[in-house]
Design an enzyme around this catalytic site. Structure first.
Site, PDB file in Angstrom:
ATOM      1  N   PHE A 138       6.484 -39.595  17.955  1.00 43.07           N
ATOM      2  CA  PHE A 138       6.239 -38.638  19.040  1.00 43.07           C
ATOM      3  C   PHE A 138       7.427 -37.686  19.108  1.00 43.07           C
ATOM      4  CE2 PHE A 138       6.479 -37.001  23.356  1.00 43.07           C
ATOM      5  CZ  PHE A 138       5.199 -36.479  23.482  1.00 43.07           C
ATOM      6  N   ASP A 222      15.431 -37.966  15.955  1.00 44.65           N
ATOM      7  CA  ASP A 222      14.992 -37.642  17.317  1.00 44.65           C
ATOM      8  C   ASP A 222      15.456 -38.799  18.199  1.00 44.65           C
ATOM      9  OD1 ASP A 222      13.631 -37.495  19.717  1.00 44.65           O
ATOM     10  OD2 ASP A 222      11.791 -36.684  18.837  1.00 44.65           O
ATOM     11  N   LYS A 254      16.293 -36.272  27.952  1.00 45.90           N
ATOM     12  CA  LYS A 254      16.119 -37.398  28.873  1.00 45.90           C
ATOM     13  C   LYS A 254      17.426 -37.864  29.533  1.00 45.90           C
ATOM     14  CE  LYS A 254      11.813 -39.188  26.930  1.00 45.90           C
ATOM     15  NZ  LYS A 254      10.878 -39.133  28.045  1.00 45.90           N
TER      16      LYS A 254
HETATM   17  C1  LIG Z   1      11.213 -39.278  21.043  1.00 49.63           C
HETATM   18  C2  LIG Z   1      10.801 -38.110  21.885  1.00 49.63           C
HETATM   19  N1  LIG Z   1      10.856 -36.876  21.381  1.00 49.63           N
HETATM   20  C3  LIG Z   1      10.519 -35.797  22.112  1.00 49.63           C
HETATM   21  C4  LIG Z   1      10.087 -35.923  23.418  1.00 49.63           C
HETATM   22  C5  LIG Z   1       9.735 -34.704  24.208  1.00 49.63           C
HETATM   23  O1  LIG Z   1      10.688 -34.494  25.212  1.00 49.63           O
HETATM   24  P1  LIG Z   1      10.323 -33.593  26.483  1.00 49.63           P
HETATM   25  O2  LIG Z   1       9.215 -34.280  27.203  1.00 49.63           O
HETATM   26  O3  LIG Z   1      11.601 -33.513  27.267  1.00 49.63           O
HETATM   27  O4  LIG Z   1       9.914 -32.257  25.940  1.00 49.63           O
HETATM   28  C6  LIG Z   1       9.990 -37.192  23.973  1.00 49.63           C
HETATM   29  C7  LIG Z   1       9.471 -37.387  25.342  1.00 49.63           C
HETATM   30  O5  LIG Z   1       8.956 -38.423  25.697  1.00 49.63           O
HETATM   31  C8  LIG Z   1      10.352 -38.320  23.198  1.00 49.63           C
HETATM   32  O6  LIG Z   1      10.280 -39.573  23.679  1.00 49.63           O
END
Ligand SMILES: Cc1ncc(COP(=O)(O)O)c(C=O)c1O
Length: 408
Positions: A138, A222, A254
């Site tokens: 994700f 990520d 986050k």
């Molecule tokens: C691993 C990862 N990447 C990207 C995102 C996207 O972040 P945002 O919701 O702040 O755009 C998330 C959000 O849950 C995530 O867990």
């Protein structure tokens, strides 16, 4: 005035785009690991804004930093320099302890966008632009984010997808067969979060590093969910056991802001200067207000040794949950814990996946958790959660799970 007579639910139904499947709870305030709903009922918050509220709700350090900075200088744009942005970048570099530089933005999706651009810039001279990502990953909901994400459900209805993303299984053979002369980078979550809390195999991460070295590719992590202390380590990939699989780029969001919106990406030397003046920008990124807040969050984690707390409380929670009825597997590191459950018989009028149904039952019992995938719930309490609060959460889980009937 309609805003005075309507319920919160009615205000949403009339005025807010219904893109979220929300849980049936309106939260009004929070303090520490607890939140209160509009009727004054308290809940133990083990969802913590989906791993964002690193210090819990209304932490004193964050309140003070925000109030003082709001009274000093809120925002300037990146036409100018401000001290907090420079200091936050320096602190992040010190914490991860690998030479590199940082770009600040406003969310995780946007932080990953920066990594995609870094990868394309890296490959542009040689016609390389493809990024390999993993099935079940994700990476956010922007147009490029859904192309990068290895889950069909986020892509449906948004075609044609941004080109240049190729998915592989989390094995070296699969990644190798996805490689081509167009590949510029490999992007992975060292611990997949939304995909069900799945740590990657350390040998796989080491293999990816070797592959990137051999082919001149960028290795990108990520760490939006698993980074900056959540796993009990500043670097989330250390929690997998492959500390030496150092990446060339990292995205964060986050927990970095402890609840205020911030994203960032880091690029290792010698790639840190690839994005020169005019190549990437955002109006709000790195504002003095938000950077001061993030500095307060990171400094508190250091001062209170919350990495140790995250590891110890995580071990306590895993011990408490293992072997409970319905629990099929417990995965994760530190305070990024996934509990995979077996399916259970729905009550009358109860719908949704097992994870969603269990999440609703836990809310009714006073515990907030976050579902991840169809059969996994996540425990993501603030990094300063106490042993007693963890025991309280475990007690609620035991009570709720004792009442479910597995589907045979
Ligand atoms: C691993 C990862 N990447 C990207 C995102 C996207 O972040 P945002 O919701 O702040 O755009 C998330 C959000 O849950 C995530 O867990």
């Amino acid at each position: 005035m309609p805003t005075q007579s309507a319920t919160t639910l009615e205000l949403y139904q009339r005025n807010v785009i219904p893109s979220y499947g929300r849980l049936p709870l309106t939260l009004a305030r929070g303090a520490g690991v607890r939140v209160w709903d509009e009727n004054g009922r308290a809940y133990l918050d083990f969802a913590a804004g989906i791993a964002a509220c690193s210090l819990g709700h209304a932490p004193a350090a964050l309140q003070k930093a925000l109030a003082e900075q709001a009274a000093t200088l809120l925002h300037t744009s990146n036409l100018f320099y401000t001290r907090p942005q420079g200091e936050l970048a320096a602190l992040l570099n010190q914490l991860i302890d690998i030479p590199g530089k940082i770009f600040f933005c406003n969310s995780g999706g946007e932080a990953n966008e920066g990594l995609y651009k870094l990868a394309r810039k890296h490959g542009s001279a040689h016609g390389r632009y493809e990024i390999i990502t993993l099935e079940n990953s994700f990476h956010g909901r922007t147009l490029a984010g859904i192309a990068a994400t290895g889950q069909k459900k986020v892509k449906i209805g948004f075609e044609p997808l941004v080109s240049g993303f190729v998915h592989a299984m989390p094995t070296l053979e699969s990644v190798q067969s996805a490689l081509s002369e167009r590949t510029a980078a490999i992007l992975v979550e060292p611990l997949q979060g939304e995909g069900g809390v799945r740590p990657l195999d350390p040998a796989f991460l080491r293999g990816l590093r070797d592959l990137c070295n051999a082919h001149g590719l960028l290795l990108l992590y990520d760490e939006i969910q698993c980074g900056l202390g959540r796993t009990g380590h500043w670097c989330g990939w250390h929690a997998t056991g492959a500390a030496e699989a150092i990446p060339d780029g990292i995205s964060w969001a986050k927990g970095l802001g402890g609840g205020v919106p911030i994203g960032a990406f880091w690029a290792r030397e010698p790639y840190a200067d690839l994005l020169g003046p005019g190549t990437h920008a955002t109006t709000f990124g790195g504002s003095p207000l938000i950077c001061t807040a993030a500095l307060a969050v990171l400094n508190t984690i250091v001062e209170q040794d919350l990495l140790t707390n995250a590891r110890e409380r995580g071990a306590q929670l895993i011990d408490a949950v293992k072997g409970l009825p319905l629990v099929r597997d417990v995965r994760g590191a530190g305070l990024l814990i996934g509990i995979e459950i077996a399916d259970f018989a729905p009550a009358e009028n109860e719908s949704g996946t097992p994870a969603l149904r269990l999440t609703r039952r836990l809310i009714e019992a006073g515990l907030l958790v976050a579902p991840a995938g169809e059969k996994t719930i996540r425990l993501l309490p603030p990094l300063n959660v106490s042993a007693q609060e963890c025991e309280e959460a475990a007690e609620i889980l035991r009570g709720v799970l004792a009442l479910v009937k597995p589907v045979v």
